[in-house]
Design an enzyme around this catalytic site. Structure first.
Site, PDB file in Angstrom:
ATOM      1  CG  ASP A  49      -2.980  -0.711  -2.432  1.00 29.29           C
ATOM      2  OD1 ASP A  49      -2.986   0.466  -2.018  1.00 29.29           O
ATOM      3  OD2 ASP A  49      -3.573  -1.628  -1.847  1.00 29.29           O
ATOM      4  CG  ASP A 106      -6.304   0.557  -0.992  1.00 29.59           C
ATOM      5  OD1 ASP A 106      -5.456   1.467  -0.863  1.00 29.59           O
ATOM      6  OD2 ASP A 106      -6.350  -0.435  -0.233  1.00 29.59           O
ATOM      7  CB  SER A 119      -0.960  -0.043   1.202  1.00 28.92           C
ATOM      8  OG  SER A 119      -1.905   0.979   1.140  1.00 28.92           O
ATOM      9  CG  ASP A 122      -2.773   3.933  -1.460  1.00 25.49           C
ATOM     10  OD1 ASP A 122      -3.473   3.757  -2.478  1.00 25.49           O
ATOM     11  OD2 ASP A 122      -2.869   3.235  -0.434  1.00 25.49           O
TER      12      ASP A 122
END
Length: 444
Positions: free
Chosen positions: A243, A245, A102, A241
């Protein structure tokens, strides 16, 4: 059963250090694969990743693990976490995997697992997989070993899905949008989706090299985007960010807008359209008291959960809500997705901006935040929150804030940090309370 591997959001850690090793990734593939071998059909797992250098190693290890227990593997390459969740359902897979840490630095990596319904695994499933990690795997007979296949059109599938969440009667013509992809998983799909909808796109963080993910770019470092929005005369900036999400927005003046304001905007817009469900929205204990007051003034309720988007989603399903998220920018829109989706949330914000015809600085300021302060204290080991001195300081702080504000203290599920948050209408009191607790924790 005590968790050894899974934290609040999958398994995460420094790559090539336990637990984030190739050996662990192989074993997780074997354990998760065996857990989801149900029925007599040919089983399939979908694997995506972000742009970390270690993604190659972790992906290869997981492929070996899954195929060794008889699961076929579909490789997506670099794709956002919500794309993996969506494609797991779309491809009728038994399991989905996202290899990502992340917003963490490139040296970290992680493993997030999704069930066949596209939702993150329950505590029960994670505990069952952990139990299997302690056992010898049941390997498939040679003729039943799984196959691996890489699909080339995953990007296009996700872009089509994301665009379908944008009102079809609207376009982004005339809108100049800065999008910061954090040199992460959305570096190709986010700018393309915005361009296809008609926006003039200024992309940032779209040149990943394996080590620059989240490096002074993205939702945790919006400074460059702020400067670019102001310098280019853009109408708005969207920061994702690693990833993708998570979403943080910057208005045309360069001011950062957090997830609380975005949730308020989306929920109130849906209330106006008659599409809001559950009589409010779901957020965590970290969301600002100002959000709760704004919703109450509109006849809506804020349902709070513990920190973690999986717990927000559980709360949404329990309360029947279709809007939820975290102050940090995880926005979950249950009408469209089963997990946080930064691009989809950004498209809803842009739709509201187009329809309102107002500057982002006016539209996105939905409520006046209550003074709130969050600080992180790194600790070396042990349990600092269990010491008598820290307990005493916390008790004193709670008495000081009683009736005037809130105090939230928790241990990070992904890093050796104690997070201390306080909020009150008295900003000086908030500063003093947080400082006392942080000093006490640091002295342990």
């Amino acid at each position: 059963m005590t968790r050894k591997f899974f934290g609040t959001d999958g398994i995460r850690g420094l790559t090539n250090s336990a637990p984030m090793t190739a050996e662990t990734a192989l074993k997780v593939g074997q354990a998760a694969g065996a857990h989801f071998l149900r029925g007599d059909h040919r089983h399939r797992v979908v694997i995506g990743k972000d742009t970390r250098l270690s993604g190659y190693m972790m992906e290869s290890a997981m492929v070996a693990g899954f195929t060794s227990v008889g699961m076929d593997v579909v490789l997506l390459g670099p794709m956002p976490t919500p794309a993996v969740a969506m494609l797991t359902r779309s491809m009728r897979a038994d399991l989905g995997v996202m290899i990502s840490a992340s917003h963490n630095p490139f040296a970290d990596n992680g493993i997030k697992l999704f069930g066949p319904d596209g939702y993150k695994l329950s505590d029960e499933d994670e505990l069952a997989i952990e139990a299997r990690l302690e056992q010898e795997p049941e390997l498939a007979r040679p003729e039943l070993i799984g196959r691996a296949k890489r699909i080339d059109d995953a990007r296009g599938r996700y872009i089509h899905f994301a665009k379908a969440t944008f009102p079809e009667q609207l376009r982004l013509d005339g809108l100049k949008v800065v999008v910061d992809c954090a040199n992460g998983a959305a570096y190709h799909v986010a700018p393309e989706a915005l361009w296809e909808l008609g926006a003039e796109v200024i992309p940032l963080g779209v040149k990943p090299n394996g080590t620059n993910i989240n490096d002074k770019v993205g939702s945790t470092y919006p400074q460059v985007m702020q400067e670019t929005v102001v310098g280019s005369g853009a109408h708005i900036g969207l920061a994702l960010d690693g990833d993708a999400d998570r979403l943080i927005v910057v208005d045309e003046t360069g001011t950062t807008i957090d997830g609380d304001q975005l949730m308020a905007l989306i929920a109130l817009d849906q209330k106006r359209r008659g599409t809001l469900r559950g009589g409010g929205l779901v957020a965590t204990v970290m969301s600002n008291l100002g959000l709760e007051r704004k919703l109450a003034a509109e006849g809506l309720e804020l349902h709070r959960t513990t920190v973690g988007d999986r717990y927000v989603l559980e709360g949404m399903r329990e309360k029947g809500c279709n809007v939820g998220g975290e102050q940090s920018g995880h926005i979950i829109l249950a009408d469209h997705a089963t997990t946080g989706d930064g691009l989809v949330a950004g498209l809803q914000v842009l739709a509201a901006l187009v329809e309102a015809g107002k500057p982002a600085s006016e539209l996105l300021r939905q409520f006046e935040p209550v003074p709130q302060l969050l600080r992180n204290v790194r600790f070396k080991g042990g349990a600092p929150l269990e010491t008598d001195r820290v307990k005493q300081v916390i008790a004193e702080a709670e008495r000081d804030l009683d009736g005037n504000g809130r105090l939230v203290i928790r241990k990070s599920g992904t890093e050796p940090l104690i997070r201390v948050m306080a909020e009150s209408d008295d900003a000086a009191q908030v500063e003093a309370v947080v400082a006392r607790i942080c000093d006490a924790v640091a002295s342990v």
